[in-house]
Design a protein around this motif. Structure first.
Motif, PDB file in Angstrom:
ATOM      1  N   ALA A  35      29.051  47.776  -4.427  1.00  0.00           N
ATOM      2  CA  ALA A  35      28.754  47.804  -2.995  1.00  0.00           C
ATOM      3  C   ALA A  35      30.024  48.054  -2.181  1.00  0.00           C
ATOM      4  CB  ALA A  35      28.112  46.493  -2.568  1.00  0.00           C
ATOM      5  N   GLY A  36      31.151  48.143  -2.865  1.00  0.00           N
ATOM      6  CA  GLY A  36      32.397  48.377  -2.149  1.00  0.00           C
ATOM      7  C   GLY A  36      32.832  47.183  -1.336  1.00  0.00           C
ATOM      8  N   THR A  37      32.547  46.001  -1.862  1.00  0.00           N
ATOM      9  CA  THR A  37      32.982  44.799  -1.154  1.00  0.00           C
ATOM     10  C   THR A  37      33.441  43.801  -2.207  1.00  0.00           C
ATOM     11  OG1 THR A  37      32.299  43.049   0.346  1.00  0.00           O
ATOM     12  CG2 THR A  37      30.636  43.893  -1.148  1.00  0.00           C
ATOM     13  N   ASN A  38      33.439  42.533  -1.892  1.00  0.00           N
ATOM     14  CA  ASN A  38      33.846  41.548  -2.884  1.00  0.00           C
ATOM     15  C   ASN A  38      32.886  40.368  -2.892  1.00  0.00           C
ATOM     16  OD1 ASN A  38      34.478  40.249  -0.585  1.00  0.00           O
ATOM     17  ND2 ASN A  38      36.652  40.087  -1.009  1.00  0.00           N
ATOM     18  N   LYS A  39      33.111  39.481  -3.803  1.00  0.00           N
ATOM     19  CA  LYS A  39      32.125  38.421  -4.032  1.00  0.00           C
ATOM     20  C   LYS A  39      31.930  37.511  -2.836  1.00  0.00           C
ATOM     21  CE  LYS A  39      33.926  37.013  -7.978  1.00  0.00           C
ATOM     22  NZ  LYS A  39      34.035  36.150  -9.171  1.00  0.00           N
TER      23      LYS A  39
END
Lengths: 195, 195
Positions: A41-45
């Motif tokens: 998703a191009g983000t982080n946890k």
DNA sequence: AACTTACGGTACGGCCAGTACCGTAGTTGC
DNA sequence: GCAACTACGGTACTGGCCGTACCGTAAGTT
């Protein structure tokens, strides 16, 4: 980085869900890791855990996106309707989605709060089509009115689901569906209150 | 250390299995870790992996130790027999053992080689008692001979199992069993080939 | 403009499966 | 009774993953 703009709120949430859906479809629930979803998703946890408390919750949310209701068959006679509905279920469970559903049911492990989320797809709500289908059959005189009962109406799908639980992944051959309908479902439903 | 002697072969294998059974009973399959089993058996993971290829195989082996066949009921009439057999199954699935079985079925995830090991406890072999029970009923004239078919004979247990899969852990109330027997099983089985 | 909120980056603790290596005790064959 | 072999015990390590913490910074708010 390329992304000059930074997504927020609903836009980001949709992106995450889409990524989770893709991972679920590709690798199943076992292969759905928070790290991979975040990366995809191009983000982080962080963004994930701000929205879903844990991996299972995200998995269920993604599954619900994937599963959509199919139209109710209407062939004019009970046997055809029942078979067609059974075939729909067969396709669903033998697709990767069926494996996912089994994994989720397992991961929920009897936790009521999660199972409730899945029942719409696999449980009580599945009774509705069978009841309307049977209702038409009763009106036609093909079935006895006392069978308009969830437990009775859903016998066929329940038997089919059992095939998957016990026998494993591969799709049930059509003979099995026919057997369920002819050997169990129709005899059960056609009874004229034989005491 | 205290243990002057060092266990080998069968003795050690039994000790490991006993430890695995204990862990399984206490913490379920999810809580069955190779480290804990090894520690409890007073050995280390090497000895485990020399005997079972992975955690699931050990879990299944331990489960099979735990599950033992109950005697076949014989109340003299079909309804009583069926209800009693159903109550046995209900007790089994609502006990911790049932949760374990669900976990294992899930962990197997459709892998045929593992499912085959579990079918003795949960699947086809479970058909045998129902068939003999029905056979007696047919001899008494309580059931039609054409229902002596695994798919038909096991309908009741399959429906009960479904309760557990869909609703979750808690034991099914006795009304549910009665309902399954009276609304589905007996009507299905008593039919006089109503065409 | 200042302020608040949420995203992105990163690092980490903790748990666990499975593997590798090695010294040593038990067993087996000579 | 000695040597060779096999299997156990101890330990350490890789790799993967969940879940959390911290912090700088961009987006929306007033």
């Amino acid at each position: 980085m390329a992304g000059q703009t930074r997504r927020r709120g609903a836009a980001l949430e949709e992106a995450i869900l889409a990524a989770a859906v893709a991972e679920l479809a590709e690798s199943g629930y076992a292969g759905l890791t928070m790290d991979k979803v975040a990366a995809r998703a191009g983000t982080n946890k962080n963004a994930l855990y701000r929205r879903w408390p844990n991996r299972l919750a995200l998995g269920i949310a993604a599954y619900k996106q994937l599963a959509k209701a199919a139209p109710l068959p209407d062939t004019g006679e009970l046997r055809g309707d029942a078979l067609e509905l059974l075939r729909q279920a067969n396709r669903h469970w033998s697709s990767p989605l069926g494996g996912v559903l089994r994994e989720l049911l397992a991961a929920a492990g009897g936790a009521t709060e999660f199972l409730a989320q899945l029942q719409d797809q696999s449980g009580d709500a599945a009774a509705a089509p069978w009841l309307t289908l049977l209702g038409r059959a009763v009106a036609r005189g093909e079935a006895a009115p006392e069978v308009l009962h969830p437990r009775v109406a859903t016998v066929a799908v329940v038997l089919l689901r059992n095939e998957f639980v016990v026998r494993g992944v591969p799709s049930a051959p059509d003979d099995v569906l026919v057997e369920i309908v002819d050997e169990v479902y129709l005899p059960l439903v056609r009874r004229r209150s034989a005491s």
